[in-house]
Motif scaffolding. Sequence first.
Motif, PDB file in Angstrom:
ATOM      1  N   ARG A  70     -23.710 -17.501 -17.980  1.00  0.00           N
ATOM      2  CA  ARG A  70     -22.320 -17.174 -18.272  1.00  0.00           C
ATOM      3  C   ARG A  70     -22.170 -15.670 -18.372  1.00  0.00           C
TER       4      ARG A  70
ATOM      5  N   ASP B 104     -14.369 -12.753 -12.178  1.00  0.00           N
ATOM      6  CA  ASP B 104     -14.012 -14.062 -11.605  1.00  0.00           C
ATOM      7  C   ASP B 104     -13.385 -15.019 -12.603  1.00  0.00           C
ATOM      8  N   ARG B 105     -12.674 -14.521 -13.605  1.00  0.00           N
ATOM      9  CA  ARG B 105     -11.992 -15.379 -14.572  1.00  0.00           C
ATOM     10  C   ARG B 105     -10.521 -15.015 -14.589  1.00  0.00           C
TER      11      ARG B 105
ATOM     12  N   ALA C 235      -9.273 -14.477 -18.228  1.00  0.00           N
ATOM     13  CA  ALA C 235     -10.067 -13.579 -19.071  1.00  0.00           C
ATOM     14  C   ALA C 235      -9.185 -12.650 -19.899  1.00  0.00           C
TER      15      ALA C 235
END
Length: 195
Positions: free
Chosen positions: A83, A115-116, A119
């Motif tokens: 993660r 890549d979130r 976020a």
Amino acid sequence: MTQHAREEVTGKLEHVIAFQLRHYRTAQGLSSADLASRAGVSKAMISKVETASTSCSLTTLQRLADGLKIPVTALFRGADTDRDATFTKNGEGSLTVRTGTQHGHEYRVLGTLKDRADALEPTLVTLTNASDVFPLFQHPGTEFIYMLSGKMMYGHGQYEYSMEPGDSLLLDGEGPHGPLALLELPIRFLAVSER
């Protein structure tokens, strides 16, 4: 059977389950026999699971979780360990240029997750004598502001908030917002927003 050969028979998931089962069983002060009695499985099966020498069925995992009074998902914690995380030392973080930069606002991004879409972006904002109040910002999502030092009047929509260290403000980013008056410099606040 050697350790290497055992790892070929079982995969990473079995080792994670083995670790978690042993962890929860010992944390509750249970022997293998105690857990076997509670879960309705054999002591030998518990030994095989805890040594990662077998792949057990989902039914067995559910029985073990029930015996430990934990959700079955707790036995999988750590299985997906790759993660993204960002660690930023005190005084570090990347300086970024934003609309307010030309008005003396300093933005130091304290971390990002790649890549979130959901976020959060924590930013340390510093306002000094070189800073101007700035036409209000608007952006999608929410923003959380926590005052660290100084004093300012902060606007959101038609409301004004007198902010000093320890004060916080959670706001809808679609509403026009930003510093209205810089009352005691330097001003530092943590702004956490969705990207």
